[in-house]
Scaffold this active site. Structure first.
Site, short mmCIF file in Angstrom:
data_model
loop_
_atom_site.label_atom_id
_atom_site.label_comp_id
_atom_site.label_asym_id
_atom_site.label_seq_id
_atom_site.Cartn_x
_atom_site.Cartn_y
_atom_site.Cartn_z
CB SER A 49 -0.92 -0.05 1.22
OG SER A 49 -1.70 1.10 1.31
CE LYS B 117 0.25 1.86 -4.04
NZ LYS B 117 0.71 0.49 -4.35
CE1 TYR C 88 1.06 5.12 -6.19
CE2 TYR C 88 0.96 6.40 -4.16
CZ TYR C 88 1.48 5.35 -4.89
OH TYR C 88 2.41 4.51 -4.31
N1 LIG Z 1 8.79 4.66 -3.67
C1 LIG Z 1 7.89 5.16 -2.84
O1 LIG Z 1 8.05 6.28 -2.31
C2 LIG Z 1 6.67 4.36 -2.50
C3 LIG Z 1 5.89 4.78 -1.40
C4 LIG Z 1 4.74 4.08 -1.08
C5 LIG Z 1 4.38 2.98 -1.82
N2 LIG Z 1 5.15 2.59 -2.89
C6 LIG Z 1 4.70 1.41 -3.65
O2 LIG Z 1 5.76 0.47 -3.64
C7 LIG Z 1 5.57 -0.42 -4.75
C8 LIG Z 1 6.91 -0.65 -5.43
O3 LIG Z 1 7.35 0.57 -5.99
P1 LIG Z 1 8.85 1.08 -5.88
O4 LIG Z 1 8.84 2.30 -5.05
O5 LIG Z 1 9.75 -0.02 -5.53
O6 LIG Z 1 9.08 1.61 -7.37
P2 LIG Z 1 9.87 0.98 -8.62
O7 LIG Z 1 11.31 0.89 -8.31
O8 LIG Z 1 9.43 1.79 -9.78
O9 LIG Z 1 9.27 -0.49 -8.71
C9 LIG Z 1 8.00 -0.74 -9.26
C10 LIG Z 1 7.99 -2.16 -9.73
O10 LIG Z 1 6.69 -2.45 -10.28
C11 LIG Z 1 6.87 -3.02 -11.55
N3 LIG Z 1 5.76 -2.68 -12.44
C12 LIG Z 1 5.23 -1.46 -12.66
N4 LIG Z 1 4.27 -1.54 -13.60
C13 LIG Z 1 4.21 -2.84 -13.99
C14 LIG Z 1 3.45 -3.53 -14.93
N5 LIG Z 1 2.52 -2.94 -15.68
N6 LIG Z 1 3.67 -4.85 -15.09
C15 LIG Z 1 4.59 -5.49 -14.35
N7 LIG Z 1 5.36 -4.88 -13.43
C16 LIG Z 1 5.17 -3.56 -13.26
C17 LIG Z 1 8.17 -2.44 -12.08
O11 LIG Z 1 8.73 -3.32 -13.04
P3 LIG Z 1 8.92 -2.99 -14.60
O12 LIG Z 1 9.06 -1.50 -14.74
O13 LIG Z 1 10.14 -3.77 -14.96
O14 LIG Z 1 7.67 -3.52 -15.22
C18 LIG Z 1 9.01 -2.41 -10.82
O15 LIG Z 1 9.62 -3.66 -10.60
C19 LIG Z 1 4.51 0.22 -5.63
O16 LIG Z 1 3.27 -0.44 -5.43
C20 LIG Z 1 4.42 1.64 -5.11
O17 LIG Z 1 3.16 2.22 -5.34
C21 LIG Z 1 6.29 3.24 -3.22
#
Ligand SMILES: NC(=O)c1ccc[n+]([C@@H]2O[C@H](COP(=O)([O-])OP(=O)(O)OC[C@H]3O[C@@H](n4cnc5c(N)ncnc54)[C@H](OP(=O)(O)O)[C@@H]3O)[C@@H](O)[C@H]2O)c1
Length: 238
Positions: free
Chosen positions: A136, A154, A150
């Site tokens: 989330s 979540k 967004y």
């Molecule tokens: N970073 C933050 O500040 C933050 C805060 C709160 C929550 N989150 C959540 O954490 C989770 C992971 O994000 P992250 O921060 O680690 O960012 P990230 O480094 O951009 O990782 C996102 C991952 O999701 C995959 N993805 C995105 N769209 C996809 C699709 N259509 N099909 C298959 N894979 C897909 C990407 O792989 P590919 O691009 O290779 O497809 C990547 O492995 C997300 O749900 C995000 O909303 C992040």
């Protein structure tokens, strides 16, 4: 849960939080099915892990969740953990946002995550145990201007997780929502001004910080559940 030899599907494994969780759980003997669209990144990660297989693809394709489960069963004979983590962010005021990008975000962050949960819980019910972790966000319970869509995705994850927690009480199937604040990953790579600067958070979390949280949730004894864990940088004042 004793994590040795457990099998985990990790969506969004090609970067950021998903990648860090795989590296952390590798230390305790977990085996992995890794997915994401960037196959080169998945291959690099696979080479760092003791036991892993890859199924690259777009998680919004309806058949992906079932194919991931089948790959786990074909490769390792079991599936114990699903880290339902893939996600994207599109922001903007509702009259100005890229509406097609926003709709795609809903498909990835909500529809694909719900389909993955559907497949995971059905499988865990058939075996009698398992753990579903949904990524989330701090924006799973709060909103800020331009991030309503967004946050809505979540909030949906939070609603599903809470309903599942109640549905799955008195079973050996765990479910949790991990709620990160700002984490330094590829998520905001298209933003002209990095979020750390925009939101005045000089020291965002690192993906490894969230990986420790995920492991902590999984390592609790069976009678303890941590259905929601919020992890934020010290400077985040949302
Ligand atoms: N970073 C933050 O500040 C933050 C805060 C709160 C929550 N989150 C959540 O954490 C989770 C992971 O994000 P992250 O921060 O680690 O960012 P990230 O480094 O951009 O990782 C996102 C991952 O999701 C995959 N993805 C995105 N769209 C996809 C699709 N259509 N099909 C298959 N894979 C897909 C990407 O792989 P590919 O691009 O290779 O497809 C990547 O492995 C997300 O749900 C995000 O909303 C992040």
């Amino acid at each position: 849960m004793d994590l040795k030899d457990k099998v985990a599907i990790i969506t969004g494994a090609s970067s950021g939080i998903g990648r860090a969780v795989a590296i952390n759980l590798n230390e305790v003997g977990v085996k992995f099915i890794l997915t994401g669209r960037r196959e080169d990144r998945l291959k690099e990660l696979k080479d760092e892990l003791k036991y892993a297989a890859i199924l690259a693809g777009d998680i919004s394709q309806n058949e992906m969740p079932q194919n991931l489960l089948q790959t786990a069963l074909d490769t390792f004979g079991r599936c114990d953990i699903v880290f339902n983590n893939a996600g994207i962010i599109t922001v903007g005021s509702i009259d100005d946002i890229d509406i097609d990008a926003m709709s795609y975000m809903v498909r990835v962050n909500v529809e694909a995550a719900f389909r993955m949960a559907y497949v995971a819980v059905k499988h865990f019910k058939s075996t009698g145990s398992g753990y579903l972790l949904n990524t989330s966000s701090v924006l799973g319970t709060k909103v800020r201007p331009t991030a309503g869509a967004y946050a809505g995705t979540k909030f949906a994850i939070e609603a599903l997780t809470e309903a599942l927690r109640i549905e799955l009480s008195r079973t050996s199937i765990g479910v949790a929502a991990v709620e990160p604040g700002l984490v330094k990953t590829d998520l905001h790579r298209d933003w002209p001004v990095p979020p750390a600067q925009k939101l005045n958070i000089p020291q965002p979390l690192q993906p490894e910080d969230i990986a420790r949280v995920v492991r902590f949730i999984l390592e609790q004894p069976d009678h303890v559940r941590l259905p929601r864990v919020l992890a934020v940088p010290a400077d985040q004042d949302l």
